[in-house]
Design a protein around this motif. Structure first.
Motif, PDB file in Angstrom:
ATOM      1  N   GLY A 563       0.166  -1.300   0.246  1.00 62.55           N
ATOM      2  CA  GLY A 563      -0.305  -0.293   0.177  1.00 62.55           C
ATOM      3  C   GLY A 563       1.393   0.991  -0.571  1.00 62.55           C
ATOM      4  N   ILE A 564      -0.205   2.061  -0.153  1.00 62.69           N
ATOM      5  CA  ILE A 564       0.807   3.487  -0.343  1.00 62.69           C
ATOM      6  C   ILE A 564       0.711   4.441   0.810  1.00 62.69           C
ATOM      7  CG2 ILE A 564       1.696   5.507  -1.367  1.00 62.69           C
ATOM      8  CD1 ILE A 564       0.714   4.133  -4.489  1.00 62.69           C
ATOM      9  N   GLU A 565       1.466   5.612   1.528  1.00 64.04           N
ATOM     10  CA  GLU A 565       0.766   6.657   2.700  1.00 64.04           C
ATOM     11  C   GLU A 565      -0.258   7.521   2.011  1.00 64.04           C
ATOM     12  OE1 GLU A 565       3.118   6.078   6.331  1.00 64.04           O
ATOM     13  OE2 GLU A 565       4.430   6.578   4.550  1.00 64.04           O
ATOM     14  N   GLU A 588      13.639  -2.702  -6.244  1.00 63.23           N
ATOM     15  CA  GLU A 588      14.478  -1.947  -6.851  1.00 63.23           C
ATOM     16  C   GLU A 588      13.254  -1.071  -8.226  1.00 63.23           C
ATOM     17  OE1 GLU A 588      16.267  -4.660  -9.227  1.00 63.23           O
ATOM     18  OE2 GLU A 588      18.089  -4.660  -8.986  1.00 63.23           O
ATOM     19  N   GLY A 589      13.520   0.339  -8.160  1.00 67.89           N
ATOM     20  CA  GLY A 589      13.398   0.783  -9.386  1.00 67.89           C
ATOM     21  C   GLY A 589      12.919   2.498  -9.328  1.00 67.89           C
ATOM     22  N   THR A 590      13.045   2.835 -10.258  1.00 69.10           N
ATOM     23  CA  THR A 590      13.691   4.742 -10.406  1.00 69.10           C
ATOM     24  C   THR A 590      12.669   5.464 -10.068  1.00 69.10           C
ATOM     25  OG1 THR A 590      12.687   4.383 -12.798  1.00 69.10           O
ATOM     26  CG2 THR A 590      15.059   3.518 -12.217  1.00 69.10           C
ATOM     27  N   GLY A 617      -3.203  -3.051   1.034  1.00 67.71           N
ATOM     28  CA  GLY A 617      -3.499  -3.237  -1.015  1.00 67.71           C
ATOM     29  C   GLY A 617      -3.445  -1.324  -1.561  1.00 67.71           C
ATOM     30  N   THR A 618      -3.404  -1.628  -2.564  1.00 73.11           N
ATOM     31  CA  THR A 618      -3.692  -0.688  -4.490  1.00 73.11           C
ATOM     32  C   THR A 618      -4.852  -0.720  -5.423  1.00 73.11           C
ATOM     33  OG1 THR A 618      -1.603  -0.215  -2.820  1.00 73.11           O
ATOM     34  CG2 THR A 618      -2.650   1.524  -4.669  1.00 73.11           C
ATOM     35  N   THR A 619      -5.205   0.024  -4.967  1.00 75.28           N
ATOM     36  CA  THR A 619      -5.551   0.044  -7.007  1.00 75.28           C
ATOM     37  C   THR A 619      -5.491   1.374  -7.422  1.00 75.28           C
ATOM     38  OG1 THR A 619      -7.263  -1.236  -5.621  1.00 75.28           O
ATOM     39  CG2 THR A 619      -7.658  -0.396  -7.728  1.00 75.28           C
TER      40      THR A 619
HETATM   41  P1  ADP Z   1       9.959   2.765  -9.404  1.00 74.25           P
HETATM   42  O1  ADP Z   1       8.244   1.538  -8.784  1.00 74.25           O
HETATM   43  O2  ADP Z   1      10.054   2.796 -10.204  1.00 74.25           O
HETATM   44  O3  ADP Z   1      10.170   3.059  -7.652  1.00 74.25           O
HETATM   45  P2  ADP Z   1       7.400   3.809 -10.334  1.00 74.25           P
HETATM   46  O4  ADP Z   1       7.281   5.182 -10.472  1.00 74.25           O
HETATM   47  O5  ADP Z   1       6.265   3.002 -10.355  1.00 74.25           O
HETATM   48  O6  ADP Z   1       8.326   4.450  -9.686  1.00 74.25           O
HETATM   49  O7  ADP Z   1       6.439   3.544  -8.568  1.00 74.25           O
HETATM   50  C1  ADP Z   1       6.218   5.194  -7.796  1.00 74.25           C
HETATM   51  C2  ADP Z   1       6.521   4.913  -6.486  1.00 74.25           C
HETATM   52  O8  ADP Z   1       5.390   4.560  -6.156  1.00 74.25           O
HETATM   53  C3  ADP Z   1       7.378   3.444  -5.749  1.00 74.25           C
HETATM   54  O9  ADP Z   1       8.240   3.683  -5.413  1.00 74.25           O
HETATM   55  C4  ADP Z   1       6.229   3.054  -5.069  1.00 74.25           C
HETATM   56  O10 ADP Z   1       6.514   3.474  -3.625  1.00 74.25           O
HETATM   57  C5  ADP Z   1       4.939   3.671  -5.186  1.00 74.25           C
HETATM   58  N1  ADP Z   1       4.008   2.351  -5.617  1.00 74.25           N
HETATM   59  C6  ADP Z   1       3.847   2.258  -7.179  1.00 74.25           C
HETATM   60  N2  ADP Z   1       2.953   1.180  -7.765  1.00 74.25           N
HETATM   61  C7  ADP Z   1       2.676   0.519  -6.156  1.00 74.25           C
HETATM   62  C8  ADP Z   1       2.067  -0.242  -5.410  1.00 74.25           C
HETATM   63  N3  ADP Z   1       1.350  -1.397  -6.340  1.00 74.25           N
HETATM   64  N4  ADP Z   1       2.090  -0.633  -4.166  1.00 74.25           N
HETATM   65  C9  ADP Z   1       2.512   0.304  -3.453  1.00 74.25           C
HETATM   66  N5  ADP Z   1       3.789   1.025  -3.976  1.00 74.25           N
HETATM   67  C10 ADP Z   1       3.266   1.515  -5.276  1.00 74.25           C
END
Ligand code: ADP
Length: 778
Positions: A563-565, A588-590, A617-619
């Motif tokens: 999930g996301i805060e 990993e991610g940018t 979770g997230t939608t």
């Molecule tokens: P990356 O995944 O390469 O870091 P994204 O732009 O795809 O970059 O996502 C940005 C941020 O959003 C991620 O670092 C993550 O913290 C959050 N995020 C994206 N999708 C999800 C998800 N399905 N569940 C939780 N957090 C997410």
């Protein structure tokens, strides 16, 4: 020719300007020096200050020296009397300023004139100061003229002059006396209004608050004051009581406008101080107006508050100016400062020339100061706009060059990465040693990850530079969903996540839009869902609704992940932002993925939204409008008879036989190309230059020829022209495919224009290549 015409233009322009200044100059010079031609009326006017006496309450008389200031008698009246001398003409008027009192005039015992605004004024305790017109005629010669002035106010008892003349003579005299101040007042009101408009436009165009708006405001207030102070106000406004009160109301307003003006000049650095001053000013003005409207006091009595507000605002400005000097901020607004010093000097001159208690204030010096301030404020705005424009231009240039740089770099990087991956694939295919295979798999994983990042950077650079073109082609909806599903499914399985698809079976089967970009959006979201879900399931839902004749494709990707805060949601789609959260530290991610996703969705005219419960979770939901090409229902989602493999292997089933030629000046590109088709029945021939290619083309018949666009010596386009010129060319009908590393907007039009059959984007992707071969070799 160009030079001559610009010289001619300059000559004609200067000629036009000279004519303009000549005409204006002639007008001013002529009106000031030529004889008066007005013979149709009488401009007679004479001083009438001599011989007046003050009649006291006890009947005693003392001589009155006019101009002068006299005390009122016990009943609050000032009575002036004079023996009328020999009057030789009819329709003369004795004129003087009423000193804000009510006036009654008698000739001997006959009342000939009275003035009061008691019944016509909106508010206030006294009648305004204005010019009186007491009629005297030939028959009044030798009689006594008695003028009674009644009422207490701050001007009571001031008599600044007595004159006698015809009505036209009086009007002309006062208009002539006021012509400069009236002219300057009109100019200030005009400049102030324009400043207002320009200031508001700057706000609208650049989102910046310009001091010009507020200097325009201050100047308009000052202009109103100057107009209301004028001796000739009764010739300007019918209800001159109201206009006269503007002298006080404008002074009450001024500190308020000044606080805003100084605040804007100092760019809001000391805003709290100015706002305190403004609130106090506003409060004083409010009280003053209430008291005035309820006739509890006279506005002239509340000027004191205006002075306090004025002094307070000036003190704040002076103190903060010292701070700005120390911090060297003054250079940011030097024209405004010079303008203010100008007003200050003008104010001092005004103060020094102030004679004791005149009925009207001479406003020349201060008006010149205000005009100077306004002009400096215009100059400041001009400098600011120029700086803003320069900054904006620089920012656009920087953005363009950084986008161009990123595009070039990522192109350059993709070619060797693809070569590494291609060679590595050969190792994976051909090596039998387990430890070598292990290394090669690691190279493959890391290489693919690197390629993903480079592709993201390239995409973003292209989006920023407006170089992404959205295709509008027919596609089968089910294929799109299957492809997206098949691309993420292996990752989901590897992470032991359940992967559900909930697709409405009544959606139209064939749509028109950019299938590849939608797949990119959906796989970005699905990959994130896998990445950020340690356990549970991910779900892809594909629904739709008809909206304005199109299908609004509603695709949601939900997960049971971290999930996301809530506070992080608004910044999710910002470039380069990764949400900082200890839970995703090791993932990993940018932070580019969602930015690109959002921009692609925007480009397709759609919308993206997110709902998330932290820890649950997230939608993500995207809605993209697509044209409908067939309303036949798409049917229930399935991966086809062979399940996942069918889509995954779709590109592997490749049973085409043919012979192709690849022309490229980079040897490794030729090897990768060859390798990509190594386990097929396509025979690959290569040429490292245009010259070598020509040799081969003359002799051998190919089914397809792939020509690199940019090559040293003979480039792809020259080669194409030479091929067309070969006599008895065996490859006359062979499709010529342009290899381009620059597949941005217009690439398609470009290759068509140059006469190529099709194009392929470099670095060459196996699937793309096979798709193209399938298209042209049957
Ligand atoms: P990356 O995944 O390469 O870091 P994204 O732009 O795809 O970059 O996502 C940005 C941020 O959003 C991620 O670092 C993550 O913290 C959050 N995020 C994206 N999708 C999800 C998800 N399905 N569940 C939780 N957090 C997410």
């Amino acid at each position: 020719m160009k030079k001559t015409s610009s010289f001619l233009y300059d000559i004609i322009f200067v000629g036009g300007m000279l004519l303009f200044f000549f005409v204006i100059g002639l007008l001013i010079w002529g009106e000031l020096t030529l004889p008066d031609e007005r013979n149709y009326t009488d401009f007679y006017l004479k001083d009438y200050s001599e011989g007046w006496e003050i009649v006291k309450a006890d009947g005693s008389r003392i001589p009155a020296v006019i101009p002068g200031q006299f005390s009122m008698d016990g009943s609050g009246k000032l009575i002036l009397e004079k023996k009328i001398g020999n009057i030789e003409r009819t329709n003369l008027y004795v004129t003087f300023n009423s000193a804000r009192q009510d006036i009654v005039a008698y000739i001997d015992d006959k009342k000939v004139y009275s003035f009061t605004t008691k019944d016509t004024r909106l508010f206030g305790e006294s009648s305004p100061g204005t010019l009186m017109f007491v009629p005297v005629n030939e028959s009044d010669s030798g009689k006594h003229l008695r003028i009674i002035m009644e009422g207490q106010n701050n001007y009571s008892g001031v008599v600044d002059g007595m004159q006698i003349g015809t009505q036209m003579g009086i009007v002309k005299h006062f208009l002539a006396k006021e012509k400069w101040t009236l002219g300057m007042t009109a100019f200030i009101l005009y400049l102030g209004f324009i400043a207002f408009v320009i200031g508001a436009s700057i706000k609208l165009a650049y989102g910046k608050t310009s001091p010009l708006f507020f200097s325009g405001w201050c100047a308009s207030v000052a202009g109103l004051w100057a107009l209301a102070e004028s001796d000739v106000r009764q010739f300007i406004a019918p209800n001159f009581s109201l206009l006269s009160y503007m002298t006080y109301l404008s002074l009450i307003m001024l500190p308020f406008a000044m606080a805003f003006y100084f605040d804007a000049v100092q760019d809001g650095r000391y805003r709290p101080l100015y706002m305190i001053a403004a609130v106090l000013d506003w409060f004083c003005a409010f009280i003053a107006i209430i008291l005035q409207f309820t006739n509890h006091t006279d506005l002239s009595n509340v000027l004191f508050f205006a002075y306090i507000g004025f002094i307070l605002t000036m003190v704040i400005f002076t103190v903060t100016l010292v701070c700005d000097f120390i911090k060297q901020n003054v250079k940011l607004f030097w024209p405004e400062l010079v303008g203010n010093i100008g007003v200050l000097i003008a104010g001092l001159v005004q103060f020094l020339t102030y004679k004791s208690r005149p009925i009207t204030v001479d406003r020349t010096a201060i008006l010149i100061g205000i005009i100077f301030l306004l002009l400096m404020s215009y100059l400041n705005a001009l400098i600011n706009i120029r700086n803003l424009e320069r900054d904006m231009f620089a920012a656009v240039q920087a953005q363009e060059s950084s986008s161009a740089f990123l595009t070039r770099m990522s192109h350059e990087m993709r070619t060797p990465i693809n070569a590494i991956l291609g060679m590595n694939k050969m190792i994976l295919r051909e090596s039998k040693e387990d430890n070598i295979l292990d290394y090669a798999r690691d190279v493959n994983g890391a290489g693919n990850y690197l390629l993903g990042i480079v592709n993201e950077v390239l995409d973003l650079a292209k989006v920023n530079a407006g170089q992404i073109e959205i295709d509008n082609e027919e596609y089968v909806l089910m294929d799109m969903v299957r492809e997206a599903y098949a691309m993420v499914r292996p990752r989901a399985t590897a992470s032991r996540l359940a992967f559900e698809v909930d697709m409405s079976d009544v959606l139209p089967s064939i749509l028109k839009g950019d299938k590849e970009r939608i797949i990119q959006v959906v796989t970005n979201l699905l990959t994130n869902a896998v990445k950020y879900t340690p356990e549970g399931r991910i779900k892809l839902s594909v629904q739709g609704k008809i909206h304005e004749g199109k299908l609004l494709l509603i695709i949601s990707v939900s997960d049971t992940g971290i999930g996301i805060e809530e506070q992080n949601i608004p910044v999710l789609f910002n470039s380069y932002r990764r949400v900082s959260d200890f839970k995703n530290k090791r993932i990993e991610g940018t932070g580019l993925g969602l930015t690109i996703t959002k921009q692609l969705v925007d480009l397709m005219g759609g919308e993206i939204s997110v709902e998330s419960v932290y820890g649950k979770g997230t939608t993500f939901t995207v809605m993209i409008p697509q044209e409908i090409c067939s309303i036949e229902p798409c049917g229930t989602f399935s991966m086809g008879p062979n399940g996942d493999r069918r889509v995954a292997d779709r590109h592997e089933v490749f049973d085409i036989i043919g012979k192709i030629l690849i022309v490229d000046d980079v040897a490794i590109n030729l090897r990768v190309f060859t390798m990509l088709l190594s386990n097929t029945d396509i025979t690959v021939d290569t040429a490292i230059s245009g010259v070598e290619a020509l040799e081969k083309i003359k002799r051998i018949k190919y089914d397809m020829i792939f020509i690199d666009h940019l090559m040293p010596g003979m480039d792809g386009i020259e080669l194409k022209t030479l091929i067309a010129a070969i006599p008895d060319n065996p490859n006359r009908t062979t499709p010529l495919i342009m290899q381009t590393a620059n597949a941005v907007v217009g690439a398609k039009e470009e290759y068509e224009r140059l006469g190529f059959t099709d194009y392929i984007e470099k670095p060459i992707k196996e699937e793309e290549l096979k798709k193209l071969i399938r298209k042209y070799i049957k």
